[in-house]
Scaffold this motif. Structure first.
Motif, PDB file in Angstrom:
ATOM      1  N   GLN A  62       0.829  -1.207   0.000  1.00 51.96           N
ATOM      2  CA  GLN A  62       0.000   0.000   0.000  1.00 51.96           C
ATOM      3  C   GLN A  62       0.868   1.263   0.000  1.00 51.96           C
ATOM      4  OE1 GLN A  62      -2.573  -0.517   3.416  1.00 51.96           O
ATOM      5  NE2 GLN A  62      -3.938  -1.886   2.310  1.00 51.96           N
ATOM      6  N   SER A  63       2.071   1.154  -0.527  1.00 54.98           N
ATOM      7  CA  SER A  63       2.996   2.279  -0.496  1.00 54.98           C
ATOM      8  C   SER A  63       3.969   2.207  -1.670  1.00 54.98           C
ATOM      9  CB  SER A  63       3.741   2.276   0.852  1.00 54.98           C
ATOM     10  OG  SER A  63       4.570   3.395   0.997  1.00 54.98           O
ATOM     11  N   PHE A  64       5.243   1.990  -1.376  1.00 57.31           N
ATOM     12  CA  PHE A  64       6.343   2.094  -2.340  1.00 57.31           C
ATOM     13  C   PHE A  64       6.232   1.087  -3.486  1.00 57.31           C
ATOM     14  CE2 PHE A  64      11.096   1.397  -3.032  1.00 57.31           C
ATOM     15  CZ  PHE A  64      11.292   2.599  -3.687  1.00 57.31           C
ATOM     16  N   ASN A  65       6.146  -0.194  -3.153  1.00 59.76           N
ATOM     17  CA  ASN A  65       6.062  -1.231  -4.189  1.00 59.76           C
ATOM     18  C   ASN A  65       4.788  -1.095  -5.020  1.00 59.76           C
ATOM     19  OD1 ASN A  65       8.488  -2.790  -3.748  1.00 59.76           O
ATOM     20  ND2 ASN A  65       7.577  -3.506  -1.839  1.00 59.76           N
ATOM     21  N   ASP A  66       3.696  -0.810  -4.351  1.00 62.78           N
ATOM     22  CA  ASP A  66       2.426  -0.682  -5.070  1.00 62.78           C
ATOM     23  C   ASP A  66       2.449   0.488  -6.039  1.00 62.78           C
ATOM     24  OD1 ASP A  66       1.474  -2.869  -3.746  1.00 62.78           O
ATOM     25  OD2 ASP A  66      -0.071  -1.824  -2.602  1.00 62.78           O
ATOM     26  N   SER A  67       3.160   1.550  -5.656  1.00 66.53           N
ATOM     27  CA  SER A  67       3.268   2.704  -6.543  1.00 66.53           C
ATOM     28  C   SER A  67       4.053   2.334  -7.805  1.00 66.53           C
ATOM     29  CB  SER A  67       3.960   3.863  -5.815  1.00 66.53           C
ATOM     30  OG  SER A  67       3.973   5.022  -6.609  1.00 66.53           O
ATOM     31  N   ALA A  68       5.121   1.555  -7.627  1.00 66.18           N
ATOM     32  CA  ALA A  68       5.901   1.110  -8.790  1.00 66.18           C
ATOM     33  C   ALA A  68       5.047   0.242  -9.703  1.00 66.18           C
ATOM     34  CB  ALA A  68       7.138   0.348  -8.331  1.00 66.18           C
ATOM     35  N   TYR A  69       4.278  -0.669  -9.110  1.00 60.78           N
ATOM     36  CA  TYR A  69       3.419  -1.539  -9.918  1.00 60.78           C
ATOM     37  C   TYR A  69       2.380  -0.709 -10.669  1.00 60.78           C
ATOM     38  CZ  TYR A  69       0.044  -5.004 -11.378  1.00 60.78           C
ATOM     39  OH  TYR A  69      -0.815  -5.752 -12.142  1.00 60.78           O
ATOM     40  N   ALA A  70       1.827   0.312 -10.012  1.00 56.70           N
ATOM     41  CA  ALA A  70       0.830   1.161 -10.666  1.00 56.70           C
ATOM     42  C   ALA A  70       1.411   1.829 -11.908  1.00 56.70           C
ATOM     43  CB  ALA A  70       0.317   2.219  -9.692  1.00 56.70           C
ATOM     44  N   GLY A  71       2.691   2.218 -11.836  1.00 50.24           N
ATOM     45  CA  GLY A  71       3.330   2.829 -12.997  1.00 50.24           C
ATOM     46  C   GLY A  71       3.499   1.856 -14.140  1.00 50.24           C
ATOM     47  N   VAL A  72       3.907   0.623 -13.816  1.00 50.49           N
ATOM     48  CA  VAL A  72       4.050  -0.406 -14.848  1.00 50.49           C
ATOM     49  C   VAL A  72       2.685  -0.742 -15.444  1.00 50.49           C
ATOM     50  CG1 VAL A  72       4.743  -2.776 -15.330  1.00 50.49           C
ATOM     51  CG2 VAL A  72       6.116  -1.378 -13.798  1.00 50.49           C
ATOM     52  N   GLU A  73       1.705  -0.880 -14.569  1.00 49.90           N
ATOM     53  CA  GLU A  73       0.352  -1.228 -15.012  1.00 49.90           C
ATOM     54  C   GLU A  73      -0.191  -0.171 -15.973  1.00 49.90           C
ATOM     55  OE1 GLU A  73      -3.505  -3.063 -12.745  1.00 49.90           O
ATOM     56  OE2 GLU A  73      -2.705  -1.181 -11.955  1.00 49.90           O
ATOM     57  N   ALA A  74       0.030   1.099 -15.640  1.00 46.65           N
ATOM     58  CA  ALA A  74      -0.451   2.186 -16.503  1.00 46.65           C
ATOM     59  C   ALA A  74       0.241   2.151 -17.860  1.00 46.65           C
ATOM     60  CB  ALA A  74      -0.222   3.530 -15.823  1.00 46.65           C
ATOM     61  N   VAL A  76       1.674  -0.482 -19.359  1.00 45.32           N
ATOM     62  CA  VAL A  76       1.245  -1.667 -20.108  1.00 45.32           C
ATOM     63  C   VAL A  76      -0.168  -1.475 -20.655  1.00 45.32           C
ATOM     64  CG1 VAL A  76       0.632  -4.106 -19.869  1.00 45.32           C
ATOM     65  CG2 VAL A  76       2.807  -3.282 -18.966  1.00 45.32           C
ATOM     66  N   GLU A  77      -1.021  -0.837 -19.860  1.00 41.47           N
ATOM     67  CA  GLU A  77      -2.399  -0.590 -20.316  1.00 41.47           C
ATOM     68  C   GLU A  77      -2.406   0.343 -21.521  1.00 41.47           C
ATOM     69  OE1 GLU A  77      -6.574   1.313 -18.587  1.00 41.47           O
ATOM     70  OE2 GLU A  77      -5.089   0.511 -17.200  1.00 41.47           O
ATOM     71  N   ALA A  78      -1.509   1.334 -21.498  1.00 42.05           N
ATOM     72  CA  ALA A  78      -1.465   2.308 -22.587  1.00 42.05           C
ATOM     73  C   ALA A  78      -0.744   1.767 -23.818  1.00 42.05           C
ATOM     74  CB  ALA A  78      -0.776   3.584 -22.106  1.00 42.05           C
ATOM     75  N   LEU A  79       0.282   0.944 -23.596  1.00 40.27           N
ATOM     76  CA  LEU A  79       1.143   0.529 -24.703  1.00 40.27           C
ATOM     77  C   LEU A  79       0.945  -0.914 -25.136  1.00 40.27           C
ATOM     78  CD1 LEU A  79       4.416   2.172 -23.311  1.00 40.27           C
ATOM     79  CD2 LEU A  79       2.980   3.064 -25.149  1.00 40.27           C
ATOM     80  N   GLY A  80       0.278  -1.712 -24.290  1.00 38.36           N
ATOM     81  CA  GLY A  80       0.165  -3.139 -24.557  1.00 38.36           C
ATOM     82  C   GLY A  80       1.374  -3.872 -24.003  1.00 38.36           C
ATOM     83  N   GLY A  81       1.313  -5.193 -24.005  1.00 39.18           N
ATOM     84  CA  GLY A  81       2.437  -5.976 -23.522  1.00 39.18           C
ATOM     85  C   GLY A  81       2.118  -6.707 -22.240  1.00 39.18           C
ATOM     86  N   GLU A  82       3.163  -7.037 -21.470  1.00 39.32           N
ATOM     87  CA  GLU A  82       2.983  -7.804 -20.248  1.00 39.32           C
ATOM     88  C   GLU A  82       4.037  -7.436 -19.224  1.00 39.32           C
ATOM     89  OE1 GLU A  82       4.390 -11.961 -19.999  1.00 39.32           O
ATOM     90  OE2 GLU A  82       4.651 -11.841 -22.164  1.00 39.32           O
ATOM     91  N   VAL A  83       3.792  -7.834 -17.979  1.00 40.37           N
ATOM     92  CA  VAL A  83       4.738  -7.600 -16.903  1.00 40.37           C
ATOM     93  C   VAL A  83       4.924  -8.889 -16.117  1.00 40.37           C
ATOM     94  CG1 VAL A  83       2.888  -6.733 -15.407  1.00 40.37           C
ATOM     95  CG2 VAL A  83       5.258  -6.267 -14.811  1.00 40.37           C
ATOM     96  N   GLN A  84       6.154  -9.158 -15.729  1.00 45.90           N
ATOM     97  CA  GLN A  84       6.438 -10.288 -14.852  1.00 45.90           C
ATOM     98  C   GLN A  84       7.123  -9.757 -13.603  1.00 45.90           C
ATOM     99  OE1 GLN A  84       6.818 -14.119 -16.309  1.00 45.90           O
ATOM    100  NE2 GLN A  84       8.699 -14.621 -15.208  1.00 45.90           N
ATOM    101  N   GLU A  85       6.671 -10.239 -12.451  1.00 47.66           N
ATOM    102  CA  GLU A  85       7.105  -9.697 -11.173  1.00 47.66           C
ATOM    103  C   GLU A  85       8.011 -10.669 -10.424  1.00 47.66           C
ATOM    104  OE1 GLU A  85       2.539  -9.000 -10.945  1.00 47.66           O
ATOM    105  OE2 GLU A  85       3.423  -8.169  -9.095  1.00 47.66           O
TER     106      GLU A  85
END
Length: 356
Positions: A62-74, A76-85
């Motif tokens: 609910q802080s640092f890591n989640d913020s990073a994921y939100a950036g990747v998610e945004a 990927v949503e805009a550009l397409g593709g995938e993420v692996q964690e």
């Protein structure tokens, strides 16, 4: 078998990859990409394959890591593709292996979240020169590795505003700060917070405590200890406590709720991210460290072939890389004063310290 490009590794790198298996959780789109980009980026949007290596605690803090994921998610949503964690084990001994596995599997770019990856990413980036890397909160300017970008923040500037807000809203002229680990990065938060509070009220009392000493990263994942330290501050007369303690911040919020006081969150807008209405009510504001914007911007630059490796990018008040959240309306009445301090920092009239 995925059709991703396999980057070349040295014999040492291959041996490293065979050292053991990792739990890598994939969150993939319906469309399977074919290849990653070159070192300088430029992958077609539909081919975007992002590797994301978390800091201690992983996704869900609910802080640092989640913020990073939100950036990747945004992105990927805009550009397409995938993420692996990838989430490291408790002592972080598998960080090198985790980064190397992401690169070997063809994910590109690979983003490491947190300064603890500083040494690991330099080692892995040299093994995978055709993969583009980024690291949050660690400088790469001195590494001499051209395929890594440092994503840094002026935490002291945002924390100055948090301290000013705390001093303006305090009814006891007594506030507190709880840091996760006593180290230079977190001391930037402390220094800015104290400076902001003192700018408003030179006589204000600011209590400072750290959950764990330098080198012991457990302080970012110990909400029980965070609760104890914050509770002692509240019991001593503080009415607002700011935390820069990752997942331990939940304990600070719990202490505020127990004592009828208020707290200041960090990194994300924690008024929006906590799932307990009781805790939400005590969060006066949060110091926004826009890891999400920095990560999303880096991925976008990569997709357009605009990544410049071997350099640091600092996100500050002028670029909206840091700031204060207004959710909940608890600092609406002091926005004019906060904006004045913000502009003075941007204009260079106030130089915020980075050390206590």
């Amino acid at each position: 078998m995925r059709g991703a490009r396999m980057t070349k590794a040295s014999a040492r790198g291959v041996a490293l990859l065979l050292a053991g298996s990792l739990a890598l959780a994939a969150c993939a789109s319906d469309e399977e990409p074919e290849a990653g980009g070159d070192t300088g980026g430029g992958a077609a949007a539909e081919n975007l394959e992002v590797g994301l290596a978390y800091d201690v605690g992983g996704r869900g803090d609910q802080s640092f890591n989640d913020s990073a994921y939100a950036g990747v998610e945004a992105a990927v949503e805009a550009l397409g593709g995938e993420v692996q964690e990838f989430s490291p084990n408790e002592d972080g001994s598998d960080r090198v292996e985790g980064l190397a596995n992401l690169a070997q599997e063809g994910f590109d770019p690979v983003i490491a979240v947190g300064f603890a990856y500083g040494e690991s990413i330099a080692e892995v980036a040299e093994e995978f020169p055709d993969t583009t890397f980024a690291i949050v909160d660690s400088s790469v300017a001195e590494l001499g590795v051209e395929n890594v970008t440092g994503l840094l923040f002026a935490e002291e500037q945002g924390s100055f505003l948090a301290g000013a807000a705390a001093a303006l809203k305090s009814e006891t002229d007594h506030i507190g700060f709880v840091g996760g680990v006593e180290m230079p990065l977190i001391q930037k938060f402390e220094a800015g917070y104290v400076a902001g509070a003192k700018a408003v009220n030179p006589d204000i009392q600011v209590d400072v405590e750290y959950i764990s000493p330098a080198g012991d990263f457990s302080g970012f994942g110990d909400p029980a200890r965070g609760q104890i330290l914050a509770r002692s501050m509240y019991d001593a007369g503080a009415d607002i406590v700011y935390h820069a303690a990752g997942g331990s911040g939940t304990g600070v919020f719990q202490a505020a709720a127990e004592t009828g006081n208020r707290a200041i969150g960090v990194d994300s807008d924690q008024y929006q991210t906590v799932d307990d209405p009781e805790l939400q009510a005590v969060i006066m504001t949060s110091m926004l460290k826009r890891v999400d914007n920095a990560v999303e911007g880096f991925i976008t630059d990569y997709s357009e072939g605009n990544v410049q490796g071997g350099v640091d990018i600092t996100n500050d008040l002028a670029s909206d890389g840091v700031g204060l959240a207004t959710s909940g309306g608890q600092i609406d009445d002091i926005q004019a004063q906060i904006e004045e301090y913000r502009q003075q920092i941007i204009d260079g009239e106030i130089e915020v310290p980075t050390t206590p």
